[in-house]
Design a protein around this motif. Sequence first.
Motif, PDB file in Angstrom:
ATOM      1  N   CYS A  23     -21.811  28.571  32.845  1.00  0.00           N
ATOM      2  CA  CYS A  23     -22.431  27.259  32.683  1.00  0.00           C
ATOM      3  C   CYS A  23     -21.717  26.567  31.527  1.00  0.00           C
ATOM      4  CB  CYS A  23     -23.917  27.391  32.386  1.00  0.00           C
ATOM      5  SG  CYS A  23     -24.857  28.181  33.713  1.00  0.00           S
ATOM      6  N   PHE A  24     -21.120  25.411  31.799  1.00  0.00           N
ATOM      7  CA  PHE A  24     -20.236  24.777  30.829  1.00  0.00           C
ATOM      8  C   PHE A  24     -20.456  23.268  30.814  1.00  0.00           C
ATOM      9  CE2 PHE A  24     -18.320  24.819  34.950  1.00  0.00           C
ATOM     10  CZ  PHE A  24     -17.601  23.633  35.065  1.00  0.00           C
ATOM     11  N   ASP A  25     -19.959  22.625  29.772  1.00  0.00           N
ATOM     12  CA  ASP A  25     -19.994  21.168  29.693  1.00  0.00           C
ATOM     13  C   ASP A  25     -18.859  20.616  30.542  1.00  0.00           C
ATOM     14  OD1 ASP A  25     -22.153  21.069  27.952  1.00  0.00           O
ATOM     15  OD2 ASP A  25     -20.886  21.280  26.182  1.00  0.00           O
ATOM     16  N   ASP A  26     -19.217  19.994  31.652  1.00  0.00           N
ATOM     17  CA  ASP A  26     -18.208  19.469  32.585  1.00  0.00           C
ATOM     18  C   ASP A  26     -17.789  18.073  32.132  1.00  0.00           C
ATOM     19  OD1 ASP A  26     -16.539  19.256  34.726  1.00  0.00           O
ATOM     20  OD2 ASP A  26     -18.102  19.193  36.249  1.00  0.00           O
ATOM     21  N   LEU A  27     -17.119  18.025  30.979  1.00  0.00           N
ATOM     22  CA  LEU A  27     -16.777  16.744  30.355  1.00  0.00           C
ATOM     23  C   LEU A  27     -15.480  16.150  30.886  1.00  0.00           C
ATOM     24  CD1 LEU A  27     -17.654  17.654  26.644  1.00  0.00           C
ATOM     25  CD2 LEU A  27     -19.085  16.490  28.339  1.00  0.00           C
ATOM     26  N   SER A  28     -14.634  16.999  31.455  1.00  0.00           N
ATOM     27  CA  SER A  28     -13.342  16.524  31.950  1.00  0.00           C
ATOM     28  C   SER A  28     -12.796  17.532  32.950  1.00  0.00           C
ATOM     29  CB  SER A  28     -12.350  16.360  30.796  1.00  0.00           C
ATOM     30  OG  SER A  28     -11.990  17.632  30.271  1.00  0.00           O
ATOM     31  N   ILE A  29     -11.737  17.123  33.642  1.00  0.00           N
ATOM     32  CA  ILE A  29     -11.073  18.052  34.561  1.00  0.00           C
ATOM     33  C   ILE A  29     -10.571  19.275  33.799  1.00  0.00           C
ATOM     34  CG2 ILE A  29      -9.047  18.364  36.031  1.00  0.00           C
ATOM     35  CD1 ILE A  29     -11.225  16.835  37.392  1.00  0.00           C
ATOM     36  N   ALA A  30     -10.109  19.079  32.578  1.00  0.00           N
ATOM     37  CA  ALA A  30      -9.608  20.196  31.779  1.00  0.00           C
ATOM     38  C   ALA A  30     -10.705  21.227  31.519  1.00  0.00           C
ATOM     39  CB  ALA A  30      -9.035  19.681  30.462  1.00  0.00           C
ATOM     40  N   HIS A  31     -11.908  20.761  31.193  1.00  0.00           N
ATOM     41  CA  HIS A  31     -13.024  21.680  30.980  1.00  0.00           C
ATOM     42  C   HIS A  31     -13.316  22.469  32.261  1.00  0.00           C
ATOM     43  CE1 HIS A  31     -13.647  19.029  27.520  1.00  0.00           C
ATOM     44  NE2 HIS A  31     -14.435  19.949  27.013  1.00  0.00           N
ATOM     45  N   ARG A  32     -13.302  21.784  33.374  1.00  0.00           N
ATOM     46  CA  ARG A  32     -13.595  22.432  34.653  1.00  0.00           C
ATOM     47  C   ARG A  32     -12.523  23.454  35.017  1.00  0.00           C
ATOM     48  NH1 ARG A  32     -14.426  18.243  39.296  1.00  0.00           N
ATOM     49  NH2 ARG A  32     -16.049  17.617  37.794  1.00  0.00           N
ATOM     50  N   LEU A  33     -11.269  23.082  34.831  1.00  0.00           N
ATOM     51  CA  LEU A  33     -10.173  23.994  35.182  1.00  0.00           C
ATOM     52  C   LEU A  33     -10.156  25.218  34.285  1.00  0.00           C
ATOM     53  CD1 LEU A  33      -7.276  21.470  35.948  1.00  0.00           C
ATOM     54  CD2 LEU A  33      -8.720  22.727  37.565  1.00  0.00           C
ATOM     55  N   ARG A  34     -10.552  25.051  33.039  1.00  0.00           N
ATOM     56  CA  ARG A  34     -10.620  26.207  32.141  1.00  0.00           C
ATOM     57  C   ARG A  34     -11.660  27.198  32.642  1.00  0.00           C
ATOM     58  NH1 ARG A  34     -11.227  24.669  26.070  1.00  0.00           N
ATOM     59  NH2 ARG A  34     -13.164  23.769  26.874  1.00  0.00           N
ATOM     60  N   ALA A  35     -12.777  26.693  33.126  1.00  0.00           N
ATOM     61  CA  ALA A  35     -13.786  27.583  33.703  1.00  0.00           C
ATOM     62  C   ALA A  35     -13.256  28.266  34.966  1.00  0.00           C
ATOM     63  CB  ALA A  35     -15.058  26.803  34.023  1.00  0.00           C
ATOM     64  N   HIS A  36     -12.603  27.498  35.825  1.00  0.00           N
ATOM     65  CA  HIS A  36     -12.044  28.068  37.051  1.00  0.00           C
ATOM     66  C   HIS A  36     -11.000  29.134  36.740  1.00  0.00           C
ATOM     67  CE1 HIS A  36     -13.190  24.539  39.964  1.00  0.00           C
ATOM     68  NE2 HIS A  36     -14.194  24.948  39.218  1.00  0.00           N
ATOM     69  N   ASP A  37     -10.178  28.902  35.720  1.00  0.00           N
ATOM     70  CA  ASP A  37      -9.137  29.864  35.365  1.00  0.00           C
ATOM     71  C   ASP A  37      -9.731  31.214  34.982  1.00  0.00           C
ATOM     72  OD1 ASP A  37      -7.082  28.136  35.890  1.00  0.00           O
ATOM     73  OD2 ASP A  37      -6.788  27.513  33.804  1.00  0.00           O
ATOM     74  N   ALA A  38     -10.870  31.198  34.316  1.00  0.00           N
ATOM     75  CA  ALA A  38     -11.504  32.456  33.920  1.00  0.00           C
ATOM     76  C   ALA A  38     -11.884  33.281  35.148  1.00  0.00           C
ATOM     77  CB  ALA A  38     -12.729  32.181  33.049  1.00  0.00           C
ATOM     78  N   PHE A  39     -12.384  32.627  36.191  1.00  0.00           N
ATOM     79  CA  PHE A  39     -12.710  33.329  37.429  1.00  0.00           C
ATOM     80  C   PHE A  39     -11.450  33.942  38.040  1.00  0.00           C
ATOM     81  CE2 PHE A  39     -16.483  30.713  37.074  1.00  0.00           C
ATOM     82  CZ  PHE A  39     -17.485  31.473  37.649  1.00  0.00           C
ATOM     83  N   ARG A  40     -10.369  33.201  38.007  1.00  0.00           N
ATOM     84  CA  ARG A  40      -9.128  33.690  38.619  1.00  0.00           C
ATOM     85  C   ARG A  40      -8.527  34.847  37.837  1.00  0.00           C
ATOM     86  NH1 ARG A  40      -7.742  27.376  39.436  1.00  0.00           N
ATOM     87  NH2 ARG A  40      -8.865  27.123  41.416  1.00  0.00           N
ATOM     88  N   VAL A  41      -8.653  34.811  36.531  1.00  0.00           N
ATOM     89  CA  VAL A  41      -8.196  35.938  35.717  1.00  0.00           C
ATOM     90  C   VAL A  41      -9.016  37.183  36.049  1.00  0.00           C
ATOM     91  CG1 VAL A  41      -8.037  36.839  33.368  1.00  0.00           C
ATOM     92  CG2 VAL A  41      -7.307  34.504  33.846  1.00  0.00           C
TER      93      VAL A  41
END
Length: 306
Positions: free
Chosen positions: A278-296
């Motif tokens: 659960c994160f602050d979806d303030l920008s595409i960068a914030h969203r992609l950082r969350a997505h990257d964690a799942f991919r790692v």
Amino acid sequence: MGTPPEPARDTEPLRGTRGGGRRSPRRAAAGRRSFTSTLKALDALAASGARISVRIDDLDRGTEVLAGDDFETLPIAGMGVVPLLIEVAAAFEAGTLEPFEIVERSSVDAVAVSGVWQHLAAPALPLVDLALLAASTGDALAANALLERVGLPAVRARIEALGMTQLALLDRFRDARGLDDAPHVALGSARELAAMFAALVNTTAVSAGVSAQVSEWLSRGHDLSLVASATGLDPFAHESDQHGLLFVNKTGRDAGVRVEAGVLAGPRAGVAYALIVCFDDLSIAHRLRAHDAFRVLGTDLMEYVF
């Protein structure tokens, strides 16, 4: 599989505070991969203020591999479809619900948040096809039709019968949530989500038949963009992988919420996993950082099972 009401004393939190201290989740299964990359990615998310719940269990050994705030109850968005599917499959098996009962789309309140039924020409579908749509494409309209048919009390009773104390389906899918509506579709913890998927593949969720049916529906899921991106599977045809990879998953998405849980098994090991962010979806960068964690996490899981 139940969950203790209180976390074990040695469970370390993975909760970030802006400018505050934090600790990483503990690691078990000595001698196995340490999930260092996953820990680093989740630690970075926690430092930015994200709330994280993660759990990985080794299916063969019955041991915990990774846990961080796995007892914390968080929004899980479309993951709430899974207990709904379990109740639907149980009703099919018991004969209290007819799989080929036709549901008219016009009889269900319109909702456009996700799914394909709203775009299909067919104005009516049988319940069994709606279950497949809800499982494979996260179809909100199909899920709402199923929920309307079996009823929210029945799903809640089924969750209780499964021994889940932190998992809850609160409401149907809505395009917008008003003051009188539940704030979320569903809530849950990574610990219970991982346990639920383990029960499905171990054929202990209600019965062998119900477990197999729900697993079959979920095995046709199209969203392989998070943890599952590391598998290299075809999003539209991955139930029979030539490399012997067994994979069943479900994702959930909402504003500032990403969640995935499932089972991944290869020649070396099999795991049940769940990650809620659960994160602050303030920008595409914030969203992609969350997505990257799942991919790692997906990459580390692949190295674990292969």
